[in-house]
Design an enzyme around this catalytic site. Structure first.
Site, short mmCIF file in Angstrom:
data_model
loop_
_atom_site.label_atom_id
_atom_site.label_comp_id
_atom_site.label_asym_id
_atom_site.label_seq_id
_atom_site.Cartn_x
_atom_site.Cartn_y
_atom_site.Cartn_z
CG HIS A 63 -1.96 -1.20 1.36
ND1 HIS A 63 -2.67 -1.55 0.59
CD2 HIS A 63 -1.92 -2.24 2.56
CE1 HIS A 63 -3.53 -2.69 0.99
NE2 HIS A 63 -2.76 -3.06 2.01
NE ARG A 84 -10.31 0.93 10.36
CZ ARG A 84 -11.38 0.17 10.31
NH1 ARG A 84 -11.63 -0.61 9.36
NH2 ARG A 84 -12.49 0.53 11.20
CE1 TYR A 123 -7.32 1.53 1.86
CE2 TYR A 123 -5.83 -0.17 1.06
CZ TYR A 123 -6.39 0.62 2.00
OH TYR A 123 -5.35 0.91 2.95
CG HIS A 211 -10.14 -3.93 1.93
ND1 HIS A 211 -10.50 -4.27 3.13
CD2 HIS A 211 -9.15 -3.14 1.89
CE1 HIS A 211 -9.68 -3.69 4.04
NE2 HIS A 211 -8.87 -2.96 3.22
CG HIS A 279 -2.15 -9.90 6.25
ND1 HIS A 279 -1.08 -9.48 6.39
CD2 HIS A 279 -2.84 -8.68 6.04
CE1 HIS A 279 -0.85 -7.86 6.31
NE2 HIS A 279 -2.14 -7.61 5.76
CG ASP A 331 0.67 -4.63 4.72
OD1 ASP A 331 -0.03 -4.03 4.01
OD2 ASP A 331 0.31 -5.34 5.73
#
Length: 457
Positions: A63, A84, A123, A211, A279, A331
């Protein structure tokens, strides 16, 4: 007339062997390896590559915008869910131009670490409030252009994101706030947007992603599988975040009476799309049985440095068995060092099981090479120093204190358990040098460019 470039490697890892071959001559033309011969004296017309040369690394899960969070989220008492919220704040600040500036520098950092191909799990699609840009795929185009600027290949994994999550009662919630930028109006709207984008195939492939089971309701998972089956040319790669957090498993059980893996199996996603499961940290015994089943062609992508940074937990890697291949990703980019990712897979297993040697160095390098490129990213002609493959070379210097005492008979061990990204000297992608003597050839001031891109957010 095609010009053939010849490179004489002091040492090279050719094939799955743990030992390095001496005096390896690699011939390259038109971005491809024409020939590989070991035990050769250095020809006068060949460039000498001192050190250990290996195939280019695949970073199977990225990402790019998360890189802006490095060194800024060491909160006490925090969790994945508090992290997050900080990630959402970075996402809210980006537009196609700023995302391009950030991503090109992030991909340059990857190149400096030996990465020749990245899987970008994408995304962040739309503008504020979820309003599409005039070009609905402007953010996709920004990422593909950024990879070209950095000289690496990209598999753009356009992620379907339709729900804000699952609540305590197992019901899907609406997108809100920054999440509106991630989502399309419906599965059909997502599919039409993806179908309208065709990246340049010379350095980019278009894949797809879900996702997570939190973000895509079961009917839409089934629609995804039907759509995949109907494609004239199936996506070369399909990815999904899976069982990263215990809360994800609990909410999925509440909503569906099944674990996320069980839900993927029941919808056909697990068996039909040959997915990469990112993951896969909290798998049950039944989940593992589903993955090991002969009909499943799934790959698990582990991202150990992010999984420990976010306190996700330790994957049951030893229980995957030979039936479940593993690829690797950085990641959230708390560090970009694919050798550290490989090393951490085995080190985490030692902590979890109390045993050493569960995953040997040769298999870990396969995760970075063949499985990463072909198994997870769709580049079937990359990941090995062999005739006909893409000319992706990484030369690791053997002159640092980390690699003092290098034993060519245990070269794989030296690469995985001693070397770091700082030891990468030269990187070639598709026959073009993109890193020489530790300097990025297309973005020589990569550190300054990255620093500026982060500070402008």
């Amino acid at each position: 007339m095609t010009r053939v470039h010849r490179y004489w490697c002091e040492w090279a890892l050719v094939g799955p062997h743990p030992a390095a071959a001496a005096g390896v001559l690699i011939e390259v033309a038109d971005g491809r390896i024409r020939g590989v011969r070991a035990g050769e004296a250095a020809p006068s017309d060949a460039e000498r590559l001192q050190g250990l040369t290996v195939a280019g690394f695949a970073n199977a899960h990225s990402h790019a915008f998360h890189r802006a969070l490095r060194g800024r989220t060491g909160e006490h008492g925090g969790s994945f869910w508090t992290w997050r919220e900080r990630m959402y704040a970075v996402a809210a600040a980006l537009d196609p131009d700023s995302y391009h500036r950030l991503a090109r520098a992030v991909y340059a950092e990857m190149a400096l670490a030996g990465v020749t191909c990245v899987g970008e799990f994408h995304y962040l699609h739309h503008g504020p409030g979820g309003v599409p840009y005039s070009d609905p795929n402007a953010m996709s185009a920004a990422l593909v252009a950024a990879a070209a600027d950095a000289g690496i290949r990209i598999t753009l994994l356009d992620a379907c994101y339709l729900s804000g999550g699952l609540d305590a009662d197992g019901k899907h919630t609406q997108l809100r706030g920054t999440q509106l930028r991630f989502g399309d109006a419906s599965f059909d709207a997502w599919a039409h947007r993806v179908a309208d984008y065709r990246p340049d195939g010379t350095h980019a492939l278009l894949g797809a992603a879900v996702h997570s089971v939190r973000a895509v309701p079961e009917p839409d998972l089934r629609a995804f599988v039907r759509h995949y089956d109907a494609l004239a040319e199936p996506w070369p790669a399909v990815h999904i975040h899976l069982s990263e957090q215990p809360a994800e498993n609990a909410s999925c059980l509440a909503a569906h009476g099944r674990t996320p893996t069980g839900l993927l199996a029941d919808t056909g996603f697990l068996d039909r799309t040959a997915p990469t499961l990112v993951h896969a940290t909290h798998l049950t015994d039944d989940d593992l049985d589903l993955l090991r089943a002969a009909r499943s062609r799934a790959v698990v992508c582990l991202c150990p440095t992010t999984e420990r940074d976010l306190a996700d937990g330790l994957a049951r890697t030893a229980d995957f068995g030979a039936e479940v291949p593993v690829s690797l990703g950085s990641d959230g980019h708390s560090t970009i060092d694919m050798l550290e990712e490989a090393r951490a897979v085995e080190m985490h297993e030692r902590l979890r099981t109390g045993r050493r040697g569960t995953v040997d160095a040769s298999r870990l390098l396969e995760s970075l090479h063949t499985t990463g490129h072909a198994g997870s990213l769709g580049w079937k002609d990359a990941g090995a120093l062999g005739a006909g493959n893409r000319a992706d070379l990484v030369t690791i210097g053997l002159d640092s204190v980390r690699l003092a005492g290098f034993d060519p008979d245990r070269a794989s061990d030296a690469v995985v358990f001693a070397a770091t990204a700082a030891d990468v000297r030269h990187v070639m992608a598709d026959g073009r040098w993109i890193v020489r003597d530790g300097v990025h050839q297309l973005i020589p001031d990569a550190a300054r460019v990255l620093d500026q891109a982060i500070k402008e957010l």
